[in-house]
Scaffold this motif. Structure first.
Motif, PDB file in Angstrom:
ATOM      1  N   ARG A  84      14.220   7.696 -14.203  1.00 29.84           N
ATOM      2  CA  ARG A  84      13.628   8.727 -13.417  1.00 29.84           C
ATOM      3  C   ARG A  84      14.598  10.094 -13.427  1.00 29.84           C
ATOM      4  NH1 ARG A  84       8.844   6.778 -10.552  1.00 29.84           N
ATOM      5  NH2 ARG A  84       8.998   4.580 -10.364  1.00 29.84           N
ATOM      6  N   VAL A 126      -2.440   6.257  -7.431  1.00 29.06           N
ATOM      7  CA  VAL A 126      -2.024   6.897  -8.722  1.00 29.06           C
ATOM      8  C   VAL A 126      -2.660   6.522  -9.766  1.00 29.06           C
ATOM      9  CG1 VAL A 126       0.012   7.992  -9.938  1.00 29.06           C
ATOM     10  CG2 VAL A 126       0.114   8.028  -7.335  1.00 29.06           C
ATOM     11  N   MET A 127      -2.314   5.133 -10.123  1.00 22.18           N
ATOM     12  CA  MET A 127      -2.576   4.589 -11.340  1.00 22.18           C
ATOM     13  C   MET A 127      -4.190   4.842 -11.804  1.00 22.18           C
ATOM     14  SD  MET A 127      -0.977   2.304 -13.537  1.00 22.18           S
ATOM     15  CE  MET A 127      -0.135   0.985 -12.676  1.00 22.18           C
ATOM     16  N   ARG A 169      -4.032  10.514   1.473  1.00 20.15           N
ATOM     17  CA  ARG A 169      -2.466  10.604   2.063  1.00 20.15           C
ATOM     18  C   ARG A 169      -1.957  11.910   1.973  1.00 20.15           C
ATOM     19  NH1 ARG A 169       1.733   6.205  -0.040  1.00 20.15           N
ATOM     20  NH2 ARG A 169       0.004   4.802   0.401  1.00 20.15           N
ATOM     21  N   PRO A 228      11.182   2.299 -15.506  1.00 16.29           N
ATOM     22  CA  PRO A 228      11.158   3.592 -15.541  1.00 16.29           C
ATOM     23  C   PRO A 228      12.460   4.054 -15.340  1.00 16.29           C
ATOM     24  CG  PRO A 228       9.264   2.973 -13.893  1.00 16.29           C
ATOM     25  CD  PRO A 228      10.402   1.707 -14.226  1.00 16.29           C
ATOM     26  N   THR A 246       0.794  -1.241   0.066  1.00 19.04           N
ATOM     27  CA  THR A 246       0.053  -0.163  -0.103  1.00 19.04           C
ATOM     28  C   THR A 246       0.951   1.355  -0.002  1.00 19.04           C
ATOM     29  OG1 THR A 246      -1.683  -1.152   1.112  1.00 19.04           O
ATOM     30  CG2 THR A 246      -1.823   1.095   1.427  1.00 19.04           C
ATOM     31  N   GLN A 247       1.873   1.266   0.671  1.00 19.72           N
ATOM     32  CA  GLN A 247       2.803   2.273   1.058  1.00 19.72           C
ATOM     33  C   GLN A 247       3.459   2.583  -0.637  1.00 19.72           C
ATOM     34  OE1 GLN A 247       3.465   4.528   3.378  1.00 19.72           O
ATOM     35  NE2 GLN A 247       1.641   3.659   4.336  1.00 19.72           N
ATOM     36  N   ARG A 288      10.788  -2.000 -19.335  1.00 22.57           N
ATOM     37  CA  ARG A 288       9.605  -1.747 -18.650  1.00 22.57           C
ATOM     38  C   ARG A 288       9.944  -0.953 -17.276  1.00 22.57           C
ATOM     39  NH1 ARG A 288       5.945  -7.000 -18.237  1.00 22.57           N
ATOM     40  NH2 ARG A 288       4.836  -5.536 -16.634  1.00 22.57           N
ATOM     41  N   PRO A 303       3.509  -7.027 -12.907  1.00 27.47           N
ATOM     42  CA  PRO A 303       3.659  -6.401 -11.476  1.00 27.47           C
ATOM     43  C   PRO A 303       2.563  -6.094 -10.673  1.00 27.47           C
ATOM     44  CG  PRO A 303       4.876  -5.532 -13.201  1.00 27.47           C
ATOM     45  CD  PRO A 303       3.875  -6.239 -13.849  1.00 27.47           C
ATOM     46  N   GLU A 342       9.614  -0.868  -8.919  1.00 26.28           N
ATOM     47  CA  GLU A 342       9.053   0.575  -9.265  1.00 26.28           C
ATOM     48  C   GLU A 342       7.858   0.598  -9.210  1.00 26.28           C
ATOM     49  OE1 GLU A 342      11.251   2.857 -10.747  1.00 26.28           O
ATOM     50  OE2 GLU A 342      13.103   2.125 -11.321  1.00 26.28           O
ATOM     51  N   SER A 343       7.463   1.589  -8.453  1.00 22.71           N
ATOM     52  CA  SER A 343       5.840   1.745  -8.218  1.00 22.71           C
ATOM     53  C   SER A 343       5.721   3.107  -9.241  1.00 22.71           C
ATOM     54  CB  SER A 343       5.570   2.211  -6.989  1.00 22.71           C
ATOM     55  OG  SER A 343       5.776   3.166  -6.721  1.00 22.71           O
ATOM     56  N   VAL A 344       4.574   3.558  -9.270  1.00 23.43           N
ATOM     57  CA  VAL A 344       4.181   4.803 -10.068  1.00 23.43           C
ATOM     58  C   VAL A 344       5.066   6.012  -9.562  1.00 23.43           C
ATOM     59  CG1 VAL A 344       2.437   6.177 -10.698  1.00 23.43           C
ATOM     60  CG2 VAL A 344       1.944   3.863 -10.696  1.00 23.43           C
ATOM     61  N   LYS A 345       5.374   5.844  -8.216  1.00 23.88           N
ATOM     62  CA  LYS A 345       5.898   6.934  -7.390  1.00 23.88           C
ATOM     63  C   LYS A 345       7.178   6.858  -7.485  1.00 23.88           C
ATOM     64  CE  LYS A 345       2.839   6.298  -4.135  1.00 23.88           C
ATOM     65  NZ  LYS A 345       2.205   6.070  -2.994  1.00 23.88           N
ATOM     66  N   ALA A 346       7.883   5.626  -7.085  1.00 29.87           N
ATOM     67  CA  ALA A 346       9.377   5.855  -6.984  1.00 29.87           C
ATOM     68  C   ALA A 346       9.944   4.211  -7.113  1.00 29.87           C
ATOM     69  CB  ALA A 346       9.482   6.125  -5.518  1.00 29.87           C
ATOM     70  N   ALA A 347      11.557   4.347  -7.044  1.00 33.44           N
ATOM     71  CA  ALA A 347      11.951   2.946  -7.035  1.00 33.44           C
ATOM     72  C   ALA A 347      12.291   2.575  -5.567  1.00 33.44           C
ATOM     73  CB  ALA A 347      13.325   2.990  -8.007  1.00 33.44           C
ATOM     74  N   ASP A 385       0.896   1.552  -6.748  1.00 32.32           N
ATOM     75  CA  ASP A 385       0.855   0.711  -7.797  1.00 32.32           C
ATOM     76  C   ASP A 385       2.254   0.305  -8.387  1.00 32.32           C
ATOM     77  OD1 ASP A 385      -2.029   0.857  -8.158  1.00 32.32           O
ATOM     78  OD2 ASP A 385      -1.528   3.361  -8.523  1.00 32.32           O
ATOM     79  N   ILE A 386       2.416  -1.002  -8.424  1.00 32.22           N
ATOM     80  CA  ILE A 386       3.828  -1.410  -8.846  1.00 32.22           C
ATOM     81  C   ILE A 386       3.670  -1.817 -10.389  1.00 32.22           C
ATOM     82  CG2 ILE A 386       5.455  -3.527  -8.525  1.00 32.22           C
ATOM     83  CD1 ILE A 386       4.527  -3.395  -5.569  1.00 32.22           C
ATOM     84  N   VAL A 387       4.822  -1.009 -10.917  1.00 38.16           N
ATOM     85  CA  VAL A 387       4.403  -1.284 -12.390  1.00 38.16           C
ATOM     86  C   VAL A 387       5.653  -1.980 -13.161  1.00 38.16           C
ATOM     87  CG1 VAL A 387       3.368   0.905 -12.693  1.00 38.16           C
ATOM     88  CG2 VAL A 387       5.835   0.909 -12.680  1.00 38.16           C
ATOM     89  N   PHE A 388       6.940  -2.322 -12.181  1.00 40.79           N
ATOM     90  CA  PHE A 388       8.205  -3.026 -12.644  1.00 40.79           C
ATOM     91  C   PHE A 388       8.712  -3.783 -11.544  1.00 40.79           C
ATOM     92  CE2 PHE A 388      12.632  -3.076 -13.360  1.00 40.79           C
ATOM     93  CZ  PHE A 388      12.798  -3.782 -14.359  1.00 40.79           C
ATOM     94  N   PHE A 435       6.415   6.145 -14.801  1.00 36.88           N
ATOM     95  CA  PHE A 435       5.372   5.328 -15.692  1.00 36.88           C
ATOM     96  C   PHE A 435       4.270   6.274 -15.835  1.00 36.88           C
ATOM     97  CE2 PHE A 435       2.316   1.760 -15.913  1.00 36.88           C
ATOM     98  CZ  PHE A 435       3.093   0.992 -16.478  1.00 36.88           C
TER      99      PHE A 435
END
Lengths: 120, 370
Positions: free
Chosen positions: B298, B36-37, B19, B296, A28-29, B294, A82, A55-60, A32-35, B321
């Motif tokens: 950054r 976010v997605m 959050r 990202p 959750t923290q 795949r 993912p 890698e999530s949408v937000k950070a690695a 969304d995990i993308v890779f 992403f």
């Protein structure tokens, strides 16, 4: 019995092999995990070594080996999809299996109740 | 956290399960429960409501206010018609970009929206570097962005007249007895609006918009991925005092009348440097980048023109992403000789060189109602 690390990993011991995943709290923290980049099976790793990149949408971020051992299997399904990690972090979203020398080393990790206190 | 400012919608964000994170001195919602997605995809498919009240809202008023602002930006402000808005850049003496902003002509005044992180510096700059008879009024108003294909219907139902506006129009509309200042613009590449409203009415307006079945709250996380897919710059990352409008491929924000040969050419900070670049081209250029794998790439990832290249030829300034594309996307600067779409470069990621291609911007076509 499932054990937990301070890095928000869960550990399931079966014989001399530990399955490693991340907790729902961690998933959750992360968002969304993308890779997911998984290690090669057969790799010898040391406790604390980075073995998975997430890698999530937000950070690695990364997942470290909880103990010394050998990676014996990785979950290719999460490399392809993912999002499975977010959907079922405590089950189908597992990351890798680690063959360890000393199963007793798992005693040092938190049980579920201790982890709940830790994560809150 | 006590020194962080809160917008008039803070309580609503908390109630909606946001959050909250610190951002440019404000406590802002980075995401709500869907994440976010989903928030990103909802904005593209239906409509997202964003609290952007942290941004600075400033009025410039007085005789010759447009001329005064033209002394600070290379955009055509004098020629900006009543009821229209334009993107502009505040430049420094070297031609670097102090901030990017929106400028609207609201009849007897100019209305500026500036980035939260630069608001204090921008306001000081406007006060110090415009003539004394130009009034610089900093407003205490909320700003709500409503973006996506359902935005028009949702806003027009509450504030008739919204649907008749075109992209970059500004208008004063009436919502439930309250005057709202509406522009048909945004930061997502979608059709949509930004709505300035008095703080005491902001929560009621947000709730009224959220009551529409297609409108959902969207946080700063998706705002960033949306603007990245739309190829829009984030100041402090993709543009800064180290980059000029020419480097940043923002020459479209310098209208003909302000270029050499134009009726009001130059006359803004850094004009010499920028005019030289307009004639000669820039060494480095901002481009879109599509990593081939795949993972990202950054901000900060260095780019090379060969897998074993020794000297970096560029650097990523924003990356992540792209939920619409379901693939990683990035922006950055590369040597101009490499800026053609299709050129293959290598980004260094965790000690490895991975292929990345120059791509046209935007990644997702804009759906503005022109």
């Amino acid at each position: 019995m499932r054990k937990y690390t301070e890095d928000h990993e869960w550990l399931d011991l079966d014989g001399d092999t530990v399955t490693v995943g991340i907790t729902k709290h961690a998933a959750t923290q992360l968002g969304d995990i993308v890779f997911v980049e998984l290690p090669e099976a057969g790799r010898e790793v040391s406790a604390g070594e980075e073995v998975v990149v997430i890698e999530s949408v937000k950070a690695a971020s990364d997942i470290t080996a909880p103990l010394d051992g050998e990676i014996v299997e990785v979950n290719e399904a999460i490399a392809d999809e993912p999002g499975k990690v977010n959907e079922d972090p405590a089950g189908a979203g597992w990351f890798f299996k680690l063959k360890i020398a000393d199963a007793a080393a798992l005693d040092d990790f938190m049980d579920e109740a201790a982890y709940k206190d830790f994560a809150d | 956290m006590s020194e962080l400012a809160r917008t008039p919608l803070y309580d609503l964000h908390v109630e909606l399960g946001a959050r909250m994170v610190p951002f440019a001195g404000w406590e802002m919602p980075v995401q709500y429960a869907p994440g976010v997605m989903k928030e990103h995809l909802h904005t593209r498919a239906e409509a997202g409501l964003f609290d952007v009240s942290h941004m600075g809202q400033v009025i410039l008023r007085g005789p010759g206010a447009a001329e005064a602002l033209e002394a600070l930006v290379p955009a055509d402000i004098v020629g900006l018609r009543d009821g229209r808005q334009r993107y502009a850049l505040l430049t420094d003496e070297t031609g670097g970009i102090l901030d990017d902003l929106m400028v609207a002509n609201r009849g007897d005044h100019l209305f500026l929206v500036v980035n939260a992180a630069n608001a204090a510096a921008d306001i000081a700059h406007l006060r110090a570097d415009t003539p004394p008879d130009i009034e610089v009024e900093v407003l205490d108003r909320a700003l709500i962005a409503l973006q996506g294909p359902a935005a028009e219907e949702a806003l027009d139902a509450l504030a008739p007249g919204a649907a008749a506006m075109r992209f970059m129009d500004v208008a004063t509309l009436n919502w439930d007895g309250t005057e709202i200042w509406v522009s048909r613009s945004g930061y997502t590449g979608e059709d949509g609006f930004e709505i300035s409203v008095e703080p005491a009415r902001a929560e009621a307006l947000a709730r009224a918009l959220l009551a529409h079945e297609n409108v959902a709250p969207v946080g700063l996380g998706a705002r960033d991925s949306l603007r990245l897919e739309a190829g829009l710059c984030l100041h402090g990352h993709d543009i800064s005092t180290a980059t000029t409008p020419v480097d940043a491929a923002l020459t479209w924000a310098i209208q003909k009348v302000r270029r050499p040969g134009g009726a009001r050419a130059g006359g803004y900070p850094g004009a010499d440097a920028i005019e030289r670049q307009l004639a000669e081209g820039a060494v480095m250029t901002r481009v879109g980048l599509r990593p081939e794998g795949r993972s990202p790439m950054r901000e900060g990832v260095e780019l090379f023109d060969a897998e074993d290249g020794t000297a970096a030829v560029g650097r990523i300034t924003s990356g992540g992403f792209g939920p619409t594309l379901q693939a990683p996307v990035a922006m950055g600067y590369v040597e101009t000789r490499l800026a053609q779409p299709g050129t293959r470069l290598w980004g260094e990621l965790r000690g490895r060189r991975l292929p990345v291609a120059i791509a046209p911007l935007p990644f997702v076509p804009a759906t503005f109602k022109r």
